[in-house]
Design an enzyme around this catalytic site. Sequence first.
Site, PDB file in Angstrom:
ATOM      1  N   GLY A 149       0.784  -1.227   0.000  1.00 44.82           N
ATOM      2  CA  GLY A 149       0.000   0.000   0.000  1.00 44.82           C
ATOM      3  C   GLY A 149       0.816   1.277   0.000  1.00 44.82           C
ATOM      4  O   GLY A 149       0.251   2.365  -0.050  1.00 44.82           O
ATOM      5  N   HIS A 197      16.777  10.979  -7.626  1.00 42.89           N
ATOM      6  CA  HIS A 197      17.707  12.045  -7.235  1.00 42.89           C
ATOM      7  C   HIS A 197      16.988  13.346  -6.873  1.00 42.89           C
ATOM      8  O   HIS A 197      17.564  14.191  -6.206  1.00 42.89           O
ATOM      9  CB  HIS A 197      18.729  12.281  -8.351  1.00 42.89           C
ATOM     10  CG  HIS A 197      19.634  11.112  -8.554  1.00 42.89           C
ATOM     11  ND1 HIS A 197      20.926  11.065  -8.112  1.00 42.89           N
ATOM     12  CD2 HIS A 197      19.395   9.885  -9.102  1.00 42.89           C
ATOM     13  CE1 HIS A 197      21.455   9.891  -8.386  1.00 42.89           C
ATOM     14  NE2 HIS A 197      20.551   9.151  -8.990  1.00 42.89           N
ATOM     15  N   ASP A 228      29.387   5.980  -9.622  1.00 41.61           N
ATOM     16  CA  ASP A 228      28.185   5.188  -9.916  1.00 41.61           C
ATOM     17  C   ASP A 228      28.518   3.694 -10.063  1.00 41.61           C
ATOM     18  O   ASP A 228      29.348   3.322 -10.878  1.00 41.61           O
ATOM     19  CB  ASP A 228      27.605   5.741 -11.227  1.00 41.61           C
ATOM     20  CG  ASP A 228      26.331   5.039 -11.686  1.00 41.61           C
ATOM     21  OD1 ASP A 228      25.818   4.171 -10.961  1.00 41.61           O
ATOM     22  OD2 ASP A 228      25.842   5.389 -12.787  1.00 41.61           O
ATOM     23  N   GLY A 233      21.913   3.727 -19.145  1.00 39.45           N
ATOM     24  CA  GLY A 233      22.353   5.065 -18.781  1.00 39.45           C
ATOM     25  C   GLY A 233      23.550   5.051 -17.841  1.00 39.45           C
ATOM     26  O   GLY A 233      24.015   6.109 -17.417  1.00 39.45           O
ATOM     27  N   HIS A 234      24.015   3.838 -17.517  1.00 42.13           N
ATOM     28  CA  HIS A 234      25.051   3.738 -16.484  1.00 42.13           C
ATOM     29  C   HIS A 234      26.343   3.134 -17.034  1.00 42.13           C
ATOM     30  O   HIS A 234      26.315   2.247 -17.890  1.00 42.13           O
ATOM     31  CB  HIS A 234      24.551   2.887 -15.322  1.00 42.13           C
ATOM     32  CG  HIS A 234      23.355   3.460 -14.636  1.00 42.13           C
ATOM     33  ND1 HIS A 234      23.449   4.388 -13.634  1.00 42.13           N
ATOM     34  CD2 HIS A 234      22.029   3.272 -14.853  1.00 42.13           C
ATOM     35  CE1 HIS A 234      22.227   4.729 -13.233  1.00 42.13           C
ATOM     36  NE2 HIS A 234      21.342   4.061 -13.959  1.00 42.13           N
TER      37      HIS A 234
END
EC number: 3.1.-.-
Lengths: 555, 555
Positions: free
Chosen positions: B49, B79, B196, B366-367
């Site tokens: 929930g 972010h 990252d 994207g990494h």
Amino acid sequence: MKKNNNGKLRIIPLGGLEQIGMNITAFEYEDSIVVVDCGLSFPEDDMLGIDLVIPDVTYLKDNIDKVKGFVITHGHEDHIGALPYVLREVNVPIYATKLTIGLIDNKLKEHNLLRNTKRKVIKHGQSINLGCFRIEFIKTNHSIQDASALAIYSPAGIVIHTGDFKVDYTPVFGDAIDLQRFAEIGKKGVLALMCDSTNAERKGFTMSERTVGKTFDNIFSEHKNTRIIIATFASNVDRVQQIINSAYKYGRKVAVEGRSMVNVIGTAAELGYLQIPDKTLVDIDQIKNYPDDKVVLITTGSQGESMAALSRMAANIHKKVTIKPNDTIIFSSNPIPGNEKAVSRVINELSRKGADVIFQDAHVSGHACQEEIKLIYSLVKPKYAIPVHGEYRHLKAQAGIARDLGIPKENIFILSSGDVLELNEEEPAKVKEKVKTGAILVDGLGVGDVGNIVLRDRQHLAEDGIMIVVLTLEKHSSRLLAGPDIVSRGFVYVRESEDLMDEARIVVEDAIDICLDKHITDWGKIKNIIKDSLGDFLWKRTKRNPMILPIIMEA
Amino acid sequence: MKKNNNGKLRIIPLGGLEQIGMNITAFEYEDSIVVVDCGLSFPEDDMLGIDLVIPDVTYLKDNIDKVKGFVITHGHEDHIGALPYVLREVNVPIYATKLTIGLIDNKLKEHNLLRNTKRKVIKHGQSINLGCFRIEFIKTNHSIQDASALAIYSPAGIVIHTGDFKVDYTPVFGDAIDLQRFAEIGKKGVLALMCDSTNAERKGFTMSERTVGKTFDNIFSEHKNTRIIIATFASNVDRVQQIINSAYKYGRKVAVEGRSMVNVIGTAAELGYLQIPDKTLVDIDQIKNYPDDKVVLITTGSQGESMAALSRMAANIHKKVTIKPNDTIIFSSNPIPGNEKAVSRVINELSRKGADVIFQDAHVSGHACQEEIKLIYSLVKPKYAIPVHGEYRHLKAQAGIARDLGIPKENIFILSSGDVLELNEEEPAKVKEKVKTGAILVDGLGVGDVGNIVLRDRQHLAEDGIMIVVLTLEKHSSRLLAGPDIVSRGFVYVRESEDLMDEARIVVEDAIDICLDKHITDWGKIKNIIKDSLGDFLWKRTKRNPMILPIIMEA
């Protein structure tokens, strides 16, 4: 319920289409029905609290006099798992290969059904007569041993059902798939092919299980100084065999952990499907007597299942095994779609304990890829194509392959569960009618006592919890004797939301006052007024929608 | 709460470690704190929930006088998503690049926070002074435009924080990552690199986003006669740009559907990050005025999210778009782990409607993969390595890369949220203490009013439902005035389980009799006796364990 078939074979999938799992298909010709497989499926994400799902076999019960037996292709849960439930209502003999019967027997024992169920072991190449059908078992390969395709000989023609299969030219145990026999029957003329679609979206060929053995050897040779723990599917006996082979080669003892792993390995070893060199297997309690570099532990939990042995080790709640820094832990199976996050969670927990986690991305599946599917079609050359085993996207992908191989569009049938496909050599095949099918939910001991309404309630409760309003009214006068009391669960921290709860109580009291003022005495109406006013209030204040349950008592 | 830093920089991740999402890190030096990013995370499977999860920023509130501002690396939810919640308690200025500020502004508008929040647009290459810190924005590439790495200049040394990044030598829009600047700062001497880790387990290099453009061209040229519907991430503006380019090339109009898609495309176009040729964009209501082969629809729903536009089309409940046979539907993004089954469900529904579903498996992320991570380390040559952004397994994989590149083990820190890492050039860095952190659950309008107890109740309710026992006792005498009434929800079909419910009532009546016989008047005790006896009975009979909630009223 005698049906006139007009010389037609009726193929009736009672489950297993539009999904992975719950495979069961009836073949009917005049007064004979044989049933291929009887599997379960695992609950979907929205089936809260459900343990497993079995097919609705109303059609078989309604035609019980015709049903001659279950013919089982192999021993995976999605092909045998519903037997203990279905047999209680449809008690007919079971026919399957030796390992398959061994695994079914384990189940029947658990459910106290062994004594009252006839089982017969059939060998590959052997046939059985069931009513007007003859069923031939054909050797195939799969991620469990002793898998069979079936040639179903009916007065209307031959149907070949592949079961789950792959083509493995170099299997770890036993023979390769009997391609010659597929060709031979194909030569005779096959009316319909029902072929495994699971990997029909994947190009190329599935790798041989034997290729995994080499990667085990590499891993063992690179990790000579650490304990090795390997998680894989309990049912993949060939995988276990290769682990045992590598362990033996590198002088390690093997221990086994996890209930299903112990069961399957026991059965497979007993029936001769697993060769374990003398003194290689040790009890899990004994591994502490050996140095780490002399031990391999084979365990369940490769899918991150929360109660499986490896997950319990990762969570530090396993009674016998504690993960140590430098343990080498191998996941020897890719996550099944839906299990990725659970697997990742276990990997994170193991890594945090300092273990070296290796993902053995072996790209070895138990199911035929596109080139294998083309091979079977080309050997069998069926008139009709009926893709089975898979979600719609997989069935459609196989239909595309069949089209590419020249089978006319009108001869390809993507069936739904319950469709009755009538076919013979003379007239065009056609879906004639639809019979009752469905998914029956098993929750604890309850079979079918949880349905859509109960599930919807569970989903509602899970989302925003429940708010219960209790009041006692005086008999006849409807005067408020006690309450309203409000109790909530799964909604908010009551201690930190006292204001909200106080206001809620006032809202309910106001609603009751309105009912009394207007002399509303119909309890249904009173409940609805309470529900609506409290529901509106809570939505405005919290943008949440808990289940509201007014209970009125009379004193 | 003045702390003596002894000339040390304190790096304090308040979230974002041990998980994907909820990125927020404080950098503290004496009386200055700057905060990098302020993201949300999406609820785990067991957070029933819950809508979203934000970080506990108690540490910032306790040190509010020191906090100089938020510095945001890019405009993704993980972010920026917690800003509207955190700003209410920590209202300091926000610094970011233009598109990032544009997307933050959208959020602040929704939450009525725009007027009271200072935002400042920073260009790549520009620096800002915040307390004793200087922060330089360095151009990077990512799956959203205007992403930045940050060089954080402190009196104790320079820290480089990459944000989410990849190396794209041929980006669709704007410049490639500013590798020269990384090198230049590296030459000066960098104290620590926070890089990252998302793809740190993947070998090789991430492909350029531009490679996706070619596959769009191919798909458009192969499907000239059908309507094309493309689902992708709303935030991937470059992907949308390439779809628009292909559409323009093949003479198709573009319509956009899905709230977040409309928002992001609007903002990106307005700020000049998206070039849309004149008259290419049409309103969704207008597409019926064009033939199918002149239309492309870009939509949300690539992850199978149940309320997203594509899912609603698949389920036939979308108001403006009906899927037709022969529609070509492209999933232009891989499923995020955990979404595989939902995506598959949508694909099955679309296929069943006759649509041709294509999975554009572009392998474009994207990494940064391993080779890119090595590149950044080699340019920056940090003294300390602090892997960020990822689950433990990913952080560990990057730590392995750092080791391979020669960074000594004691200079690599896999931090946990709340760890305070103190470092400077002189003494060995050290985790000095731990500050309060945590995940605050947002459910509707409630922030933090659902915690572990409420979640446990929801899980219990979801699993087996609830059984409520109500009785009214007379004041003083404790005589039973009304009840016991039993009401259940989410347990069994009551109509089909009348016997069970009748027996349950008798069990409760017996329990109450025992209480009366023994003159037990303590309500707590009476409730426990009812709970235990009913619980035992239900477990024996059903092997289920519903929540049992006795409610006693007094009249």
